[in-house]
Design a protein around this motif. Structure first.
Motif, PDB file in Angstrom:
ATOM      1  N   ASP A 129       0.832  -1.206   0.000  1.00 51.99           N
ATOM      2  CA  ASP A 129       0.000   0.000   0.000  1.00 51.99           C
ATOM      3  C   ASP A 129       0.862   1.250   0.000  1.00 51.99           C
ATOM      4  N   ARG A 130       1.928   1.220   0.778  1.00 51.05           N
ATOM      5  CA  ARG A 130       2.825   2.369   0.855  1.00 51.05           C
ATOM      6  C   ARG A 130       3.544   2.603  -0.474  1.00 51.05           C
ATOM      7  N   VAL A 131       3.939   1.529  -1.167  1.00 46.56           N
ATOM      8  CA  VAL A 131       4.590   1.647  -2.469  1.00 46.56           C
ATOM      9  C   VAL A 131       3.660   2.342  -3.460  1.00 46.56           C
ATOM     10  N   ILE A 132       2.402   1.923  -3.488  1.00 44.51           N
ATOM     11  CA  ILE A 132       1.435   2.545  -4.397  1.00 44.51           C
ATOM     12  C   ILE A 132       1.219   4.008  -4.027  1.00 44.51           C
ATOM     13  N   GLU A 133       1.170   4.289  -2.732  1.00 42.81           N
ATOM     14  CA  GLU A 133       1.018   5.675  -2.255  1.00 42.81           C
ATOM     15  C   GLU A 133       2.196   6.532  -2.694  1.00 42.81           C
ATOM     16  N   LEU A 134       3.411   5.992  -2.605  1.00 39.82           N
ATOM     17  CA  LEU A 134       4.610   6.723  -3.010  1.00 39.82           C
ATOM     18  C   LEU A 134       4.623   6.975  -4.512  1.00 39.82           C
ATOM     19  N   MET A 135       4.223   5.979  -5.278  1.00 48.06           N
ATOM     20  CA  MET A 135       4.201   6.134  -6.731  1.00 48.06           C
ATOM     21  C   MET A 135       3.177   7.185  -7.153  1.00 48.06           C
ATOM     22  N   LYS A 136       2.075   7.251  -6.441  1.00 46.97           N
ATOM     23  CA  LYS A 136       1.093   8.298  -6.701  1.00 46.97           C
ATOM     24  C   LYS A 136       1.671   9.669  -6.342  1.00 46.97           C
ATOM     25  N   ALA A 137       2.408   9.723  -5.222  1.00 46.51           N
ATOM     26  CA  ALA A 137       2.955  10.998  -4.741  1.00 46.51           C
ATOM     27  C   ALA A 137       3.938  11.609  -5.729  1.00 46.51           C
ATOM     28  N   VAL A 138       4.671  10.765  -6.456  1.00 55.22           N
ATOM     29  CA  VAL A 138       5.659  11.285  -7.409  1.00 55.22           C
ATOM     30  C   VAL A 138       5.086  11.398  -8.821  1.00 55.22           C
ATOM     31  N   GLY A 139       3.786  11.176  -8.946  1.00 61.37           N
ATOM     32  CA  GLY A 139       3.124  11.423 -10.222  1.00 61.37           C
ATOM     33  C   GLY A 139       3.241  10.329 -11.254  1.00 61.37           C
ATOM     34  N   LEU A 140       3.480   9.086 -10.834  1.00 55.70           N
ATOM     35  CA  LEU A 140       3.532   7.987 -11.786  1.00 55.70           C
ATOM     36  C   LEU A 140       2.113   7.531 -12.127  1.00 55.70           C
ATOM     37  N   PRO A 141       1.791   7.431 -13.415  1.00 60.52           N
ATOM     38  CA  PRO A 141       0.440   7.017 -13.795  1.00 60.52           C
ATOM     39  C   PRO A 141       0.207   5.527 -13.540  1.00 60.52           C
ATOM     40  N   ASN A 142      -1.008   5.155 -13.208  1.00 58.72           N
ATOM     41  CA  ASN A 142      -1.395   3.756 -12.988  1.00 58.72           C
ATOM     42  C   ASN A 142      -0.434   3.013 -12.062  1.00 58.72           C
ATOM     43  N   PRO A 143      -0.241   3.522 -10.841  1.00 56.35           N
ATOM     44  CA  PRO A 143       0.743   2.888  -9.949  1.00 56.35           C
ATOM     45  C   PRO A 143       0.422   1.437  -9.624  1.00 56.35           C
ATOM     46  N   GLU A 144      -0.845   1.055  -9.599  1.00 56.40           N
ATOM     47  CA  GLU A 144      -1.203  -0.332  -9.317  1.00 56.40           C
ATOM     48  C   GLU A 144      -0.620  -1.277 -10.363  1.00 56.40           C
ATOM     49  N   ASP A 145      -0.504  -0.797 -11.608  1.00 55.09           N
ATOM     50  CA  ASP A 145       0.103  -1.607 -12.673  1.00 55.09           C
ATOM     51  C   ASP A 145       1.617  -1.451 -12.702  1.00 55.09           C
ATOM     52  N   ARG A 146       2.105  -0.256 -12.379  1.00 59.63           N
ATOM     53  CA  ARG A 146       3.536   0.030 -12.472  1.00 59.63           C
ATOM     54  C   ARG A 146       4.367  -0.743 -11.442  1.00 59.63           C
ATOM     55  N   VAL A 147       3.768  -1.167 -10.346  1.00 51.72           N
ATOM     56  CA  VAL A 147       4.551  -1.872  -9.318  1.00 51.72           C
ATOM     57  C   VAL A 147       5.188  -3.144  -9.869  1.00 51.72           C
ATOM     58  N   SER A 148       4.591  -3.728 -10.910  1.00 51.30           N
ATOM     59  CA  SER A 148       5.120  -4.969 -11.474  1.00 51.30           C
ATOM     60  C   SER A 148       5.975  -4.726 -12.715  1.00 51.30           C
ATOM     61  N   ALA A 149       6.269  -3.454 -13.012  1.00 51.20           N
ATOM     62  CA  ALA A 149       7.086  -3.123 -14.180  1.00 51.20           C
ATOM     63  C   ALA A 149       8.573  -3.194 -13.841  1.00 51.20           C
ATOM     64  N   PHE A 150       9.372  -3.564 -14.831  1.00 51.61           N
ATOM     65  CA  PHE A 150      10.823  -3.553 -14.684  1.00 51.61           C
ATOM     66  C   PHE A 150      11.356  -2.209 -15.186  1.00 51.61           C
ATOM     67  N   PRO A 151      12.538  -1.790 -14.723  1.00 51.78           N
ATOM     68  CA  PRO A 151      13.068  -0.479 -15.121  1.00 51.78           C
ATOM     69  C   PRO A 151      13.123  -0.255 -16.627  1.00 51.78           C
ATOM     70  N   HIS A 152      13.458  -1.302 -17.393  1.00 50.66           N
ATOM     71  CA  HIS A 152      13.587  -1.118 -18.846  1.00 50.66           C
ATOM     72  C   HIS A 152      12.231  -0.903 -19.519  1.00 50.66           C
ATOM     73  N   GLN A 153      11.156  -1.154 -18.802  1.00 53.40           N
ATOM     74  CA  GLN A 153       9.822  -0.957 -19.354  1.00 53.40           C
ATOM     75  C   GLN A 153       9.283   0.448 -19.081  1.00 53.40           C
ATOM     76  N   MET A 154      10.117   1.281 -18.486  1.00 53.19           N
ATOM     77  CA  MET A 154       9.704   2.628 -18.121  1.00 53.19           C
ATOM     78  C   MET A 154      10.615   3.642 -18.794  1.00 53.19           C
ATOM     79  N   SER A 155      10.115   4.855 -18.974  1.00 56.03           N
ATOM     80  CA  SER A 155      10.918   5.924 -19.573  1.00 56.03           C
ATOM     81  C   SER A 155      11.930   6.453 -18.554  1.00 56.03           C
ATOM     82  N   GLY A 156      12.860   7.288 -19.039  1.00 58.69           N
ATOM     83  CA  GLY A 156      13.846   7.886 -18.133  1.00 58.69           C
ATOM     84  C   GLY A 156      13.197   8.733 -17.052  1.00 58.69           C
TER      85      GLY A 156
END
Length: 278
Positions: A129-156
């Motif tokens: 829950d805290r990870v999703i909250e942090l991802m929302k705080a820094v403006g990452l879209p769809n944090p519930e999906d992004r938690v399972s993403a690898f770094p190479h699947q994300m932009s700089g």
């Protein structure tokens, strides 16, 4: 009492050609709620100084200081175990090149959760829950999906936001941002800077911004330290620095800004050096 106080910091590296002194006796002071910018060209010792504070320099480095205190606690006397309790929790750092700093073998959610597992008593469900909250705080879209993403699947820019989320996960009292907008396009740079300043203002933490970009300094800093070849050349408030710089090297940096160009050729720091300016 300052949040961070360092006196006469020196860092020397053992090399094949003999000792190399990267820092030659520099002082730093940071207050709670203050934004301190450390500026200078590559090789001036900006990152080395903060890596020394974090205890992340290699064994080839020899670090000495008359004082290195965080909230009055002597960082030099801490054991490795004691330092690990402070670093990552009370003092955090956003490193250059976020994609290189993140482990490509683990999801970003796992890496964020690992920080919380080490420094907090949260259970697995609370950490998620805290990870999703942090991802929302820094403006990452769809944090519930992004938690399972690898770094190479994300932009700089997204990886940079993950690094910021990791750095603020435990609500640090001091955040060190080392070139946080390097290799990002102008639009993303502005978003990252605005995010860092907002986080700093909301939490009241101290923020050290390491940069060579004087525009970043003008937008974010309360106080500025200018370094050159391992030495502090000037220290002043941000307005004083831009309106009435005292040191020749500072004047050289400011004269090299495109908006200060007065002819067909943009002046460089080398011009001042060759003219004996510093």
């Amino acid at each position: 009492m300052p949040l961070l106080e360092i006196r006469n910091l020196k860092v020397e590296f053992d090399t094949a050609k003999g000792p190399f002194q990267a820092l030659k006796g520099v002082d730093y002071t940071v207050e709670a709620g203050e934004v301190l910018a450390i500026v200078g060209e590559s090789g001036s010792g900006k990152s080395v100084a903060m890596l020394a504070v974090m205890g992340l320099l290699p064994d080839s480095a020899t670090i000495t200081a008359d004082k290195m205190e965080f909230e009055g606690r002597d960082l030099r006397s801490l054991s490795a175990k004691e330092r690990r309790k402070v670093i990552g929790k009370d003092i955090s750092m956003i490193f250059q090149e976020p994609i290189a700093s993140l482990n490509p073998c683990f999801t970003v959610g796992y890496q964020l959760s690992e920080t919380l597992k080490i420094h907090t008593d949260l259970n697995a469900r609370q950490r998620k829950d805290r990870v999703i909250e942090l991802m929302k705080a820094v403006g990452l879209p769809n944090p519930e999906d992004r938690v399972s993403a690898f770094p190479h699947q994300m932009s700089g820019g997204q990886c940079q936001r993950v690094m910021i989320a990791m750095a603020i996960a435990c609500s640090p009292k001091l955040l060190i941002a080392d070139e946080p907008t390097t290799a990002l396009d102008v639009t993303i740079q502005k978003q990252i800077l605005d995010l860092l300043v907002k986080l700093q203002q909301d939490s009241g933490m101290g923020l050290i911004m390491i940069t060579h970009d004087m525009g970043v300094v003008a937008e974010t800093a309360d106080r500025v330290i200018v370094q050159y070849m391992g030495r502090k050349m000037e220290e002043s408030g941000v307005l004083e620095l831009f309106e009435a710089p005292q040191n020749a090297y500072t004047k050289a940096l400011l004269s090299a800004l495109p908006e200060n160009a007065t002819g067909d050729r943009l002046p460089t720091v080398a011009d001042f050096a060759q003219a004996g300016g510093f």
